[in-house]
Scaffold this motif. Sequence first.
Motif, PDB file in Angstrom:
ATOM      1  N   GLY A   4      -5.989   7.969  -8.229  1.00 65.39           N
ATOM      2  CA  GLY A   4      -5.509   9.219  -8.301  1.00 65.39           C
ATOM      3  C   GLY A   4      -5.734  10.029  -9.615  1.00 65.39           C
ATOM      4  N   SER A   5      -4.792  10.758 -10.020  1.00 71.29           N
ATOM      5  CA  SER A   5      -4.988  10.953 -11.445  1.00 71.29           C
ATOM      6  C   SER A   5      -4.928  10.179 -12.814  1.00 71.29           C
ATOM      7  CB  SER A   5      -3.635  12.241 -11.683  1.00 71.29           C
ATOM      8  OG  SER A   5      -2.365  11.507 -11.533  1.00 71.29           O
ATOM      9  N   LEU A   6      -4.323   9.040 -12.385  1.00 69.35           N
ATOM     10  CA  LEU A   6      -4.546   7.955 -13.355  1.00 69.35           C
ATOM     11  C   LEU A   6      -5.096   6.857 -12.816  1.00 69.35           C
ATOM     12  CD1 LEU A   6      -0.716   8.288 -14.856  1.00 69.35           C
ATOM     13  CD2 LEU A   6      -2.674   8.932 -15.943  1.00 69.35           C
ATOM     14  N   LEU A  61      -3.115   6.842  -4.412  1.00 70.19           N
ATOM     15  CA  LEU A  61      -3.118   5.758  -3.848  1.00 70.19           C
ATOM     16  C   LEU A  61      -2.933   4.323  -4.542  1.00 70.19           C
ATOM     17  CD1 LEU A  61      -3.558   4.427  -0.650  1.00 70.19           C
ATOM     18  CD2 LEU A  61      -6.011   4.680  -1.180  1.00 70.19           C
ATOM     19  N   PHE A  62      -2.010   3.611  -4.018  1.00 67.24           N
ATOM     20  CA  PHE A  62      -1.589   2.495  -4.935  1.00 67.24           C
ATOM     21  C   PHE A  62      -1.568   1.084  -4.295  1.00 67.24           C
ATOM     22  CE2 PHE A  62       1.992  -0.371  -6.827  1.00 67.24           C
ATOM     23  CZ  PHE A  62       1.295  -0.382  -8.085  1.00 67.24           C
ATOM     24  N   LYS A  92       0.839  -1.220  -0.068  1.00 69.99           N
ATOM     25  CA  LYS A  92      -0.104  -0.240  -0.045  1.00 69.99           C
ATOM     26  C   LYS A  92       0.929   1.162  -0.032  1.00 69.99           C
ATOM     27  CE  LYS A  92      -3.371   2.541   2.614  1.00 69.99           C
ATOM     28  NZ  LYS A  92      -4.189   2.430   4.041  1.00 69.99           N
ATOM     29  N   SER A  93       0.800   2.007  -0.887  1.00 70.70           N
ATOM     30  CA  SER A  93       1.626   3.215  -1.252  1.00 70.70           C
ATOM     31  C   SER A  93       0.582   4.463  -1.246  1.00 70.70           C
ATOM     32  CB  SER A  93       2.558   3.152  -2.470  1.00 70.70           C
ATOM     33  OG  SER A  93       3.211   4.454  -2.684  1.00 70.70           O
ATOM     34  N   ASP A  94       0.617   5.198  -0.095  1.00 68.70           N
ATOM     35  CA  ASP A  94      -0.233   6.544  -0.096  1.00 68.70           C
ATOM     36  C   ASP A  94       0.768   7.740  -0.304  1.00 68.70           C
ATOM     37  OD1 ASP A  94      -2.139   8.435   0.183  1.00 68.70           O
ATOM     38  OD2 ASP A  94      -2.565   7.705   2.257  1.00 68.70           O
TER      39      ASP A  94
END
Length: 799
Positions: free
Chosen positions: A516-518, A475-476, A453-455
């Motif tokens: 997010g943006s993508l 957020l990945f 989890k990457s925020d």
Amino acid sequence: MRNFYFFTFVFFFSLLSTTNAQHIISGKVVDKDSNALEWTNVSLLQASDSSLVTGTISDSEGKFQLNAASGNYIMKVSFIGYTTFQKPFTIKQNISLQKEIILEEDKKNLETVVVKGQKNLIERKADRIVFNVENSPSTAGSSGWEALRKAPGVMTDQNGEVAISGKKGARVMINDRIVQLSGDELKAYIEGLSADDISSIEVITAPPAKYDAEGAAGLINIKTKSTPAFGLVGSLRSGLEQASLFGYNGGINFYYQDQKINIYGQYGGKSSGFTGVNDGTTTIYDATTYIADHYKYRNLTHNFKGGLDYKLNNKNVIGLMAESSSRKGKGDISSITTFDNQEDNLFENPSNTDSKRQLYSLNLNYRRDFSTEGHSLSTDLDYTTYQSNSLQEIYDFQKESKLESTGNGMKHFLSESLSDQDFTIQSAKIDYNLPIKNLSLESGAKISRVKVKSDAEFKDNLNGALAKDPTKSNLFHYQETISALYTGINSSIKEKFDVKLGLRGEYTQIEQNSQGSLDSTNQNNYLSFFPSVFLLYKDTDRQQWKLSYNKRIRRPSYRSLNPFRYYKNPYTYAEGNPYLQPSTVHNLELGYTLDQTYTISAYYQYNLNDATDMAFQEPQDEYLYYSYINLPPSKRYGMNFYIPITFTSWWSINNSLNLYAVKENFTYLNQYISNHQLSANLSSTNTFSISNGIKIELSSWYNSPQRSFIYKVGNTFDVSLGVKKSLFNDRGSLALNLSDIFKGNVAEVDINLEQMKAEYRNQFDTRYLRLSFNYKFGKESVKNNRKRKAGNQEERNRL
């Protein structure tokens, strides 16, 4: 070129110096029942003063082989719990001892035997090269990363990339466990280790099927120190270092063992810092960007490992091991950016960064040894968590000579970037070994699951208030499950042929989601098979031939898949590619070894879907960004030479040379590019064993210019000096070393294409002066102890 000629002259002068003819002494060590004794210490001493000339250990058949010049010597053969064999003799030619050396049990000292000996600095084995770090004065007091760079054939860079013989994609193991970290995270983790806690580094170019298939160039196994002592033993260490910034370190190890339990613990702490400059000019579509980043960082690291092994009975052992590693960093970066060489387009952006990395790991291990030697079953259960947090504040430093001033030389707060990454790694594996006459069968299974989890949150300063920018925030989520089965067979045929065959199958399931943006969701499931073949032919007692083939995979790092934009400054960012595919590599190697000492090998590597980061800039866009792409197939082929030389009883040299060529064809920025260039890596290490326990090491290496995709990398070199003095009857040691004396380890990169021109220079602290002290306490009595390792190191290598 001048550096190349100098190192080439030094290297080939060393080769020509082999006129001091070496003779071979071979034999076999057995007990009174004619059973072969493996791991027996065989030493050759000078007859005049009993000083050590050379030494080795016997193999699984009790056989050994030494090399020495003509002269008078004493052969000394010793093994735990046995009386020592010692005999003087004269060497004028090759000697093959016709009678076996028989060692009798030492009943008086069978329970308590003191073993003192020393391995060669570099050892060449059938499938790997071993760098005995504990015998290297030039690594004393340094970090694990610096020790790794000194291993034969190993190359590293500032971004945490590890290569073997110029081949990128090597994976790093610690005690046979893959570290599931990559890039900066891997570098930070290994930098937290002390070289004083490392026993050896193994460079494995042809890993068998039992290891995970990850690692295109092969595996590097860092083995930490342990002790076979019965009772309580340990060591204390401390050190000081000076480069641009001052640093210090310290640590303690202890081991306790009795009939039932083995308890051990290690702690190491280090305060260090570095400065550096990374500057470069990039021109894409006639738009020129100049960036100069000045770094100043300080880090504080703590590492702890402890464990307990409990012997249920003579056949069953269960163990628990825990590990913790933390690193806090604080850095300042001053970034200067200029567009089209115009003063009005010059911006200075200082930034402050606070970071914290924390790893916790728990391993539960069980092993059963059956009645037949080599018949065993082992299992591992592992759970690891890793957190990485950073906060970056970016400013604009405005001056009257450039922009409308908010004040002469005032800093204006622009934005802040917060990044939180959480990794959870779970794995379970089982390994089974079954000997059948002259065969050995091995098989096993493993399942591992990684959750990431990457925020990342980016906030702009709008009129004094921070406001989240959703176009730069992300957020990945990433989940990867790998299920693996392997089987292998090892066989020796008439003492002439050794055959190792293996097959590993891995089924990979990946799911990733970016918010997010993508906004994107991707899944990728695939089944891959990885065969491995290793053939060894012993032509005579002096000559060996080997042929190996293996297929490996290099999965993308988690960061390279994350589409989040990481801003180095307001005008430069890097982003991942969620569609990046894994690359596969086919490795073929043919090798020849003379006298178990001199080695020459030729290799060929075929790469599919190789991945790299590239620079991009859209026309009329002020942003320069880097992203990852897959490339068409490429080829690499070359030759390795390993030539150690023993001049006298006190002076020896280890020399290695790697010549290789890369052939790449691809299209970038609408231009077809074809690379085909010969490159070389040379290294030479002089070891001087002076009387009174003094050892001096002078080591050097040189990397010639090379091409990699669009990049032309300049030459680099390093010359280091270390001195070590034994104290207190070999219980203590004091070491002083100076690394990279001439500051030759500076990375210079050029790009010369039709639509893109660039020059980069990367110079960080590499010249260090270090003073270190080590003291051993407790008993030196020997008992058989258990080597402990865990099972999920592969997954930890890609964090």
